[in-house]
Design a protein around this motif. Structure first.
Motif, PDB file in Angstrom:
ATOM      1  N   SER A  19      45.269 -27.577 -28.551  1.00 17.08           N
ATOM      2  CA  SER A  19      45.491 -28.870 -29.210  1.00 17.08           C
ATOM      3  C   SER A  19      44.426 -29.252 -30.235  1.00 17.08           C
ATOM      4  O   SER A  19      44.618 -30.192 -31.005  1.00 17.08           O
ATOM      5  CB  SER A  19      45.582 -29.985 -28.161  1.00 17.08           C
ATOM      6  OG  SER A  19      44.333 -30.200 -27.535  1.00 17.08           O
ATOM      7  N   GLU A  20      43.324 -28.535 -30.290  1.00 18.59           N
ATOM      8  CA  GLU A  20      42.208 -28.893 -31.171  1.00 18.59           C
ATOM      9  C   GLU A  20      42.628 -29.043 -32.637  1.00 18.59           C
ATOM     10  O   GLU A  20      42.188 -29.991 -33.308  1.00 18.59           O
ATOM     11  CB  GLU A  20      41.067 -27.880 -31.021  1.00 18.59           C
ATOM     12  CG  GLU A  20      39.783 -28.277 -31.708  1.00 18.59           C
ATOM     13  CD  GLU A  20      39.787 -27.967 -33.201  1.00 18.59           C
ATOM     14  OE1 GLU A  20      39.161 -28.733 -33.952  1.00 18.59           O
ATOM     15  OE2 GLU A  20      40.422 -26.980 -33.619  1.00 18.59           O
ATOM     16  N   LEU A  33      51.722 -30.663 -37.210  1.00 16.88           N
ATOM     17  CA  LEU A  33      52.563 -30.243 -36.097  1.00 16.88           C
ATOM     18  C   LEU A  33      52.637 -28.717 -36.083  1.00 16.88           C
ATOM     19  O   LEU A  33      52.502 -28.081 -37.128  1.00 16.88           O
ATOM     20  CB  LEU A  33      53.988 -30.780 -36.244  1.00 16.88           C
ATOM     21  CG  LEU A  33      54.192 -32.278 -36.170  1.00 16.88           C
ATOM     22  CD1 LEU A  33      55.651 -32.624 -36.488  1.00 16.88           C
ATOM     23  CD2 LEU A  33      53.808 -32.807 -34.800  1.00 16.88           C
ATOM     24  N   GLN A  34      52.884 -28.173 -34.917  1.00 15.52           N
ATOM     25  CA  GLN A  34      53.144 -26.749 -34.837  1.00 15.52           C
ATOM     26  C   GLN A  34      54.575 -26.493 -35.284  1.00 15.52           C
ATOM     27  O   GLN A  34      55.456 -27.326 -35.085  1.00 15.52           O
ATOM     28  CB  GLN A  34      52.980 -26.242 -33.403  1.00 15.52           C
ATOM     29  CG  GLN A  34      51.548 -26.198 -32.933  1.00 15.52           C
ATOM     30  CD  GLN A  34      51.481 -25.801 -31.473  1.00 15.52           C
ATOM     31  OE1 GLN A  34      52.052 -26.466 -30.629  1.00 15.52           O
ATOM     32  NE2 GLN A  34      50.778 -24.717 -31.195  1.00 15.52           N
ATOM     33  N   ARG A  35      54.785 -25.316 -35.894  1.00 13.96           N
ATOM     34  CA  ARG A  35      56.129 -24.881 -36.252  1.00 13.96           C
ATOM     35  C   ARG A  35      56.272 -23.444 -35.773  1.00 13.96           C
ATOM     36  O   ARG A  35      55.356 -22.648 -35.896  1.00 13.96           O
ATOM     37  CB  ARG A  35      56.371 -24.963 -37.746  1.00 13.96           C
ATOM     38  CG  ARG A  35      57.800 -24.580 -38.081  1.00 13.96           C
ATOM     39  CD  ARG A  35      58.349 -25.115 -39.375  1.00 13.96           C
ATOM     40  NE  ARG A  35      58.272 -26.521 -39.633  1.00 13.96           N
ATOM     41  CZ  ARG A  35      59.247 -27.397 -39.381  1.00 13.96           C
ATOM     42  NH1 ARG A  35      60.356 -27.027 -38.803  1.00 13.96           N
ATOM     43  NH2 ARG A  35      59.108 -28.657 -39.728  1.00 13.96           N
ATOM     44  N   ARG A  47      51.350 -26.572 -27.880  1.00 13.23           N
ATOM     45  CA  ARG A  47      51.468 -25.623 -26.766  1.00 13.23           C
ATOM     46  C   ARG A  47      51.341 -24.193 -27.251  1.00 13.23           C
ATOM     47  O   ARG A  47      51.297 -23.941 -28.440  1.00 13.23           O
ATOM     48  CB  ARG A  47      52.752 -25.851 -25.986  1.00 13.23           C
ATOM     49  CG  ARG A  47      53.976 -25.953 -26.845  1.00 13.23           C
ATOM     50  CD  ARG A  47      55.171 -26.406 -26.059  1.00 13.23           C
ATOM     51  NE  ARG A  47      55.510 -27.775 -26.402  1.00 13.23           N
ATOM     52  CZ  ARG A  47      56.391 -28.498 -25.774  1.00 13.23           C
ATOM     53  NH1 ARG A  47      57.013 -28.023 -24.732  1.00 13.23           N
ATOM     54  NH2 ARG A  47      56.670 -29.715 -26.158  1.00 13.23           N
ATOM     55  N   ALA A  48      51.306 -23.268 -26.303  1.00 13.69           N
ATOM     56  CA  ALA A  48      51.061 -21.857 -26.607  1.00 13.69           C
ATOM     57  C   ALA A  48      52.332 -21.100 -26.986  1.00 13.69           C
ATOM     58  O   ALA A  48      52.248 -20.008 -27.533  1.00 13.69           O
ATOM     59  CB  ALA A  48      50.392 -21.172 -25.415  1.00 13.69           C
ATOM     60  N   HIS A  49      53.506 -21.673 -26.683  1.00 12.69           N
ATOM     61  CA  HIS A  49      54.754 -20.994 -27.025  1.00 12.69           C
ATOM     62  C   HIS A  49      55.808 -22.034 -27.404  1.00 12.69           C
ATOM     63  O   HIS A  49      55.707 -23.208 -27.048  1.00 12.69           O
ATOM     64  CB  HIS A  49      55.257 -20.149 -25.838  1.00 12.69           C
ATOM     65  CG  HIS A  49      55.600 -20.977 -24.645  1.00 12.69           C
ATOM     66  ND1 HIS A  49      54.663 -21.362 -23.726  1.00 12.69           N
ATOM     67  CD2 HIS A  49      56.767 -21.542 -24.265  1.00 12.69           C
ATOM     68  CE1 HIS A  49      55.251 -22.122 -22.806  1.00 12.69           C
ATOM     69  NE2 HIS A  49      56.526 -22.237 -23.104  1.00 12.69           N
ATOM     70  N   SER A  55      58.954 -18.063 -28.307  1.00 14.57           N
ATOM     71  CA  SER A  55      58.081 -17.253 -29.157  1.00 14.57           C
ATOM     72  C   SER A  55      56.651 -17.789 -29.105  1.00 14.57           C
ATOM     73  O   SER A  55      56.433 -18.989 -28.940  1.00 14.57           O
ATOM     74  CB  SER A  55      58.582 -17.290 -30.602  1.00 14.57           C
ATOM     75  OG  SER A  55      57.657 -16.662 -31.470  1.00 14.57           O
ATOM     76  N   GLU A  56      55.700 -16.908 -29.272  1.00 17.81           N
ATOM     77  CA  GLU A  56      54.291 -17.302 -29.368  1.00 17.81           C
ATOM     78  C   GLU A  56      53.826 -17.361 -30.819  1.00 17.81           C
ATOM     79  O   GLU A  56      52.642 -17.576 -31.077  1.00 17.81           O
ATOM     80  CB  GLU A  56      53.426 -16.338 -28.560  1.00 17.81           C
ATOM     81  CG  GLU A  56      53.707 -16.416 -27.071  1.00 17.81           C
ATOM     82  CD  GLU A  56      52.860 -15.459 -26.249  1.00 17.81           C
ATOM     83  OE1 GLU A  56      52.070 -14.685 -26.833  1.00 17.81           O
ATOM     84  OE2 GLU A  56      53.007 -15.485 -25.020  1.00 17.81           O
ATOM     85  N   LYS A  57      54.751 -17.204 -31.760  1.00 16.67           N
ATOM     86  CA  LYS A  57      54.419 -17.201 -33.187  1.00 16.67           C
ATOM     87  C   LYS A  57      54.453 -18.628 -33.723  1.00 16.67           C
ATOM     88  O   LYS A  57      55.410 -19.045 -34.374  1.00 16.67           O
ATOM     89  CB  LYS A  57      55.385 -16.314 -33.963  1.00 16.67           C
ATOM     90  CG  LYS A  57      55.316 -14.862 -33.587  1.00 16.67           C
ATOM     91  CD  LYS A  57      56.342 -14.057 -34.349  1.00 16.67           C
ATOM     92  CE  LYS A  57      56.320 -12.617 -33.880  1.00 16.67           C
ATOM     93  NZ  LYS A  57      57.386 -11.851 -34.534  1.00 16.67           N
TER      94      LYS A  57
END
Length: 145
Positions: A19-20, A33-35, A47-49, A55-57
């Protein structure tokens, strides 16, 4: 907004390796945001996936900071005493323009001003030593598609 927020001594986030980047972006006044690189979905909370395709990408991308209030609640008796100085306040579920929903504080003059369907924009707010993602009513009306 009242300067009392900067003097609050409230429990804050505990950034993790995952989360950093989110918390660092907020400190810079940005919203990220993560995509998922596999399915293209935007993700919140960090999160990690990917919760959509596993997917972890995942990559971090700048987000719009715009959303819509899905639901809200006026808090008159905070769960932590340190928030009493700003009660009553509004906690809302914000459906982000990118898709995910996040829980956040909604900055309104009075709880009665909150509305489901209200268009909102992000406002990074300094709370003590933390920068937190709050939302406020959008200043301009967005075009409905």
């Amino acid at each position: 907004m009242n300067d009392i927020y900067s003097t609050l001594d409230v429990p804050g986030p505990i950034p993790t390796a995952i989360s950093e980047p989110f918390w660092s972006a907020l400190q810079r006044g940005e919203f990220a945001l993560q995509r998922c690189e596999s399915c293209g979905e935007a993700i919140f909370y960090p999160r990690a996936h990917c919760p959509h395709c596993w997917s972890e990408k995942l990559t971090w991308r700048t987000a719009s900071g715009r959303g819509t209030v899905k639901s809200f609640s006026a808090i008159h008796r905070p769960g932590h005493f340190a928030w009493s100085a700003v009660a009553p306040y509004v906690i809302a579920l914000i459906e982000l323009e990118e898709g995910p929903t996040m829980l956040s504080q909604l900055i309104v003059d009075a709880p009665a001003d909150a509305r489901v369907g209200m268009h909102v924009t992000l406002r990074a707010v300094q709370i003590g030593k933390y920068t937190l993602p709050f939302f406020e009513p959008a200043r301009e009306t967005r075009q409905e598609t």
